[in-house]
Design a protein around this motif. Structure first.
Motif, PDB file in Angstrom:
ATOM      1  N   SER A 455       0.879  -1.289  -0.031  1.00 55.47           N
ATOM      2  CA  SER A 455      -0.089  -0.095   0.151  1.00 55.47           C
ATOM      3  C   SER A 455       0.848   1.272   0.111  1.00 55.47           C
ATOM      4  O   SER A 455       1.651   1.552   0.885  1.00 55.47           O
ATOM      5  CB  SER A 455      -1.100  -0.107   1.346  1.00 55.47           C
ATOM      6  OG  SER A 455      -1.818   0.874   1.072  1.00 55.47           O
ATOM      7  N   LEU A 456       0.878   2.059  -0.995  1.00 62.16           N
ATOM      8  CA  LEU A 456       1.766   3.189  -1.184  1.00 62.16           C
ATOM      9  C   LEU A 456       1.151   4.552  -0.794  1.00 62.16           C
ATOM     10  O   LEU A 456      -0.070   4.635  -1.146  1.00 62.16           O
ATOM     11  CB  LEU A 456       2.143   3.339  -2.737  1.00 62.16           C
ATOM     12  CG  LEU A 456       3.029   2.074  -3.216  1.00 62.16           C
ATOM     13  CD1 LEU A 456       3.038   2.549  -4.725  1.00 62.16           C
ATOM     14  CD2 LEU A 456       4.396   1.908  -2.540  1.00 62.16           C
ATOM     15  N   HIS A 457       1.657   5.406  -0.143  1.00 68.66           N
ATOM     16  CA  HIS A 457       1.273   6.675   0.608  1.00 68.66           C
ATOM     17  C   HIS A 457       2.380   7.534   0.327  1.00 68.66           C
ATOM     18  O   HIS A 457       3.484   7.420   0.404  1.00 68.66           O
ATOM     19  CB  HIS A 457       0.772   6.337   1.908  1.00 68.66           C
ATOM     20  CG  HIS A 457      -0.400   5.406   1.954  1.00 68.66           C
ATOM     21  ND1 HIS A 457      -1.640   5.841   2.235  1.00 68.66           N
ATOM     22  CD2 HIS A 457      -0.610   3.887   1.935  1.00 68.66           C
ATOM     23  CE1 HIS A 457      -2.549   4.954   2.095  1.00 68.66           C
ATOM     24  NE2 HIS A 457      -1.818   3.913   2.036  1.00 68.66           N
ATOM     25  N   ALA A 458       1.981   8.976   0.688  1.00 72.06           N
ATOM     26  CA  ALA A 458       2.943   9.709   1.055  1.00 72.06           C
ATOM     27  C   ALA A 458       2.410  10.606   2.436  1.00 72.06           C
ATOM     28  O   ALA A 458       1.373  10.954   2.294  1.00 72.06           O
ATOM     29  CB  ALA A 458       2.844  11.084   0.168  1.00 72.06           C
ATOM     30  N   PHE A 570       3.738   1.555   2.923  1.00 70.45           N
ATOM     31  CA  PHE A 570       4.895   2.344   2.653  1.00 70.45           C
ATOM     32  C   PHE A 570       4.652   3.817   2.500  1.00 70.45           C
ATOM     33  O   PHE A 570       4.010   4.198   1.497  1.00 70.45           O
ATOM     34  CB  PHE A 570       5.657   1.724   1.473  1.00 70.45           C
ATOM     35  CG  PHE A 570       6.928   2.236   1.260  1.00 70.45           C
ATOM     36  CD1 PHE A 570       7.880   1.736   2.367  1.00 70.45           C
ATOM     37  CD2 PHE A 570       7.288   2.873   0.156  1.00 70.45           C
ATOM     38  CE1 PHE A 570       9.364   2.365   2.006  1.00 70.45           C
ATOM     39  CE2 PHE A 570       8.686   3.464   0.070  1.00 70.45           C
ATOM     40  CZ  PHE A 570       9.762   2.826   1.052  1.00 70.45           C
ATOM     41  N   GLU A 571       5.039   4.582   3.285  1.00 66.54           N
ATOM     42  CA  GLU A 571       5.048   6.038   2.897  1.00 66.54           C
ATOM     43  C   GLU A 571       6.453   6.387   2.154  1.00 66.54           C
ATOM     44  O   GLU A 571       7.475   6.469   2.736  1.00 66.54           O
ATOM     45  CB  GLU A 571       5.202   6.862   4.525  1.00 66.54           C
ATOM     46  CG  GLU A 571       4.106   6.226   5.480  1.00 66.54           C
ATOM     47  CD  GLU A 571       2.774   6.871   5.106  1.00 66.54           C
ATOM     48  OE1 GLU A 571       2.527   7.449   4.077  1.00 66.54           O
ATOM     49  OE2 GLU A 571       1.621   6.632   5.482  1.00 66.54           O
ATOM     50  N   THR A 572       6.292   6.856   1.076  1.00 70.70           N
ATOM     51  CA  THR A 572       7.285   6.943   0.183  1.00 70.70           C
ATOM     52  C   THR A 572       8.096   8.342   0.532  1.00 70.70           C
ATOM     53  O   THR A 572       9.363   8.496   0.416  1.00 70.70           O
ATOM     54  CB  THR A 572       6.929   7.296  -1.150  1.00 70.70           C
ATOM     55  OG1 THR A 572       5.921   8.268  -1.315  1.00 70.70           O
ATOM     56  CG2 THR A 572       6.332   5.952  -2.045  1.00 70.70           C
ATOM     57  N   VAL A 573       7.577   9.305   0.897  1.00 69.60           N
ATOM     58  CA  VAL A 573       8.030  10.899   1.282  1.00 69.60           C
ATOM     59  C   VAL A 573       7.250  11.233   2.283  1.00 69.60           C
ATOM     60  O   VAL A 573       6.055  10.819   2.911  1.00 69.60           O
ATOM     61  CB  VAL A 573       8.355  11.661   0.266  1.00 69.60           C
ATOM     62  CG1 VAL A 573       9.374  11.090  -1.111  1.00 69.60           C
ATOM     63  CG2 VAL A 573       6.891  12.132  -0.483  1.00 69.60           C
TER      64      VAL A 573
END
Length: 609
Positions: A455-458, A570-573
């Motif tokens: 699961s992709l996030h910022a 996963f918090e990309t930035v």
């Protein structure tokens, strides 16, 4: 109310009325659990612990059973005999319970005998006698029952009158057995305290010398690194930190030692620390300023060694390390990667007006790039949980992306987050969809270990923070059964397939262990691409929001309810950080992020980084 329960209540009330006031203490009213703001509420799910609600309420009212951790309570029987009440988990037997709570599976026969050979069914409460408990659980039980006890001036100070439950007729034999492991040592305790005979005088605090104590009760050694010094003042225990040259309160103290990340929580915690430390202006603190942090605000790694939270965490870590793992495939061939680009539709997620980026569209582009890279690998299948009409996942090379509110969660029928509506339905449908895909793949003969969920996030954190972070499903935060209710879900096929889920302890331990391995590999992919990684604890098994009374600890819903063994949010930035935001805004930066994540997934399977 059941007749037996009513009779027990009347007897207990009569007994309590006949006791001296100094011999009992009313248990404090349990605090209402804090609820995170916004769309995090469904992360807490709905837990079914298999306990009869009416009887549980009666027990708590009497103070005879106090929770140590979910599913584990300390019992007081006959006013002074202690034991643990444990709700059996899926897959438990007497051997697994003996190993967990007694430290040795060989105690299984004694545990079985103590419970009259009752079946170990999920949710059934079984009793672990005091004599079978490992020292760490004895410590946790006594700290729960007597929270004001503490080690002071060379001895453990125990005050029976400050119990949180109905405790009476406690003699020095019980005190010796509880804190030293040997009831026979009561005479030595009596001599130290100048007490004649085996009874504890009413209102008397008993001191047990350090040399006699079981190991968990002995004073924690001073930390070797000297970063924190522990003490106690009129407001209670604290940890003291000495500010170094060039350090700021927010980043060097609050974020580092409390685990708090979000701006409002960081500011609130800073105010509490400043007040506790007698500081009027946090902008004018000199080098060498001593700062007192309340113990309850510390994250686990910074707690004193004998703090109950750290003792419990050490037990969990020991069990996690011992948990067996299935063999992973040695390549990506045959892998199925479920990609969840966080948010979508009217829910655009985190945003930063100052830095000109927002979560939904920019992270969606990262997801498309990641899927494109993985699809080039022989034998890899990519499953998107969010899609954009019939066009598929299109990569966009613009620096300023258009705001797209038409992307849907790929359920049957598709779900679109509507303007002004709660995002809760969309948050939960993601894991229902992931579980539906997982079940279908398993039915087709795909190995569970060949499936991963990302699961992709910022994130939107304090602006001083930079870099990626990964969240994995902590075992202790997924106990019980979870699901949601309501007509808004019934129209979706994925929900109707399995409205509620639960996982055995073995499955939860497996999931945490595999997910940590995946998270570690992805972060190593980040480092190989020279992308920023969060400095402090970049892999976390839970989220903390709020301070003190409003504190909430939880696992995101997409991790908590998902059946896929290896899963990472996963918090990309951090888009509140200018450099991080610029990385996400740049199409080349998004390509680097996707390349790093793909490299991490590849390394997870190949065993290389």
């Amino acid at each position: 109310m059941k007749p037996a329960a009513a009779l027990a209540l009347l007897l207990a009330v009569a007994l309590a009325a006949a006791m001296p006031a100094a011999s009992r203490a009313a248990p404090p009213a349990p605090a209402a659990p804090a609820t995170p703001a916004g769309d995090e509420e469904p992360d807490l799910g709905h837990a079914d612990n298999g306990v009869d609600d009416e009887e549980d309420e009666i027990e708590r009212g009497l103070g005879e059973a106090l929770e140590i951790e979910p599913g584990v309570r300390v019992l007081v029987e006959g006013g002074r005999d202690l034991a643990l009440s444990v709700a059996a988990d899926e897959g438990d037997d007497y051997g697994s319970l003996a190993a967990r709570f007694g430290g040795a599976a060989g105690l299984a026969s004694a545990l079985r005998e103590a419970n009259a050979d009752r079946p170990v069914d999920p949710g059934r409460e079984l009793e672990i006698p005091w004599k079978l408990l490992r020292n760490e659980y004895r410590y946790l039980a006594l700290r729960t029952l007597f929270p004001r006890d503490a080690f002071r001036d060379g001895a453990w100070e125990h005050d029976p009158a400050q119990a949180r439950a109905l405790v009476y007729h406690v003699g020095l034999w019980q005190v010796a057995e509880w804190f030293t492991g040997r009831g026979e040592s009561w005479q030595e305790i009596a001599k130290v305290n100048g007490i004649e005979g085996p009874d504890v005088p009413v209102g008397r605090t008993v001191r047990i010398p350090a040399a006699m104590l079981l190991p968990p009760f002995r004073p924690a050694p001073a930390p070797a690194d000297g970063v924190l010094v522990y003490g106690e003042d009129a407001e209670g225990p604290y940890a003291e930190y000495t500010l170094q040259k060039g350090e700021a309160l927010y980043s060097a103290v609050i974020i580092r030692f409390t685990g708090l990340l979000h701006p409002t929580a960081v500011l609130e915690a800073a105010e509490l620390v400043a007040k506790r430390s007698g500081i009027a202006d946090v902008t004018k603190m000199p080098t060498g300023q001593r700062l007192r942090i309340p113990i309850e605000m510390l994250s686990t790694p910074w707690l004193p060694e004998n703090d109950p939270r750290r003792v419990a965490a050490a037990l969990e870590q020991r069990e996690l390390e011992a948990a067996p793992l299935p063999a992973l495939p040695r390549s990506l061939k045959g892998a199925h990667v479920l990609i969840d680009p966080g948010h979508g539709g009217a829910d655009i997620g985190a945003r930063s007006g100052r830095n000109g980026v927002w979560e939904s569209d920019y992270v969606y582009d990262v997801a498309c790039r990641l899927g494109r890279l993985l699809a080039k690998e022989p034998g890899v299948t990519v499953h998107y949980l969010v899609r954009e009409g019939k066009a598929g996942c299109r990569v966009q090379d613009a620096k300023k992306l258009p705001l797209n509110k038409k992307r849907v969660i790929a359920t049957r029928p598709p779900h679109l987050n509507q303007p002004g509506a709660s995002t809760r339905t969309g948050v939960n449908l993601r894991w229902y969809l992931a579980n539906s895909i997982y079940r279908r793949l398993i039915s087709q003969g795909v190995r569970p270990e060949s499936i991963v969920l990302l699961s992709l996030h910022a994130d939107s954190l304090h602006r001083d923070l930079s870099g990626a972070m990964a969240y994995v499903p902590g075992e202790r935060y997924r106990r019980g059964a979870y699901g949601v209710r309501g007509e808004s879900y019934a129209r979706y096929a994925e929900y109707r397939e399995a409205p509620r889920v639960s996982f055995s302890r073995a499955e939860r331990l497996r999931d945490e262990k595999l997910s940590k391995r995946l998270a570690k590999s992805i972060l190593e992919g980040y480092r190989a691409e020279k992308l920023p990684v969060h400095d402090d604890q970049p892999i976390r098994d839970h989220i903390v929001r709020g301070v003190r009374g409003r504190r909430a600890v939880f696992v995101p819903a997409v991790l908590r309810g998902a059946a896929v063994p290896a899963k990472v949010l996963f918090e990309t930035v951090n888009i509140n950080n200018a450099k991080d935001a610029a990385l996400l805004a740049d199409p080349q930066g998004r390509e680097r992020i996707a390349r790093a994540v793909a490299r991490g997934i590849r390394g997870y399977y190949s065993g290389t980084r």
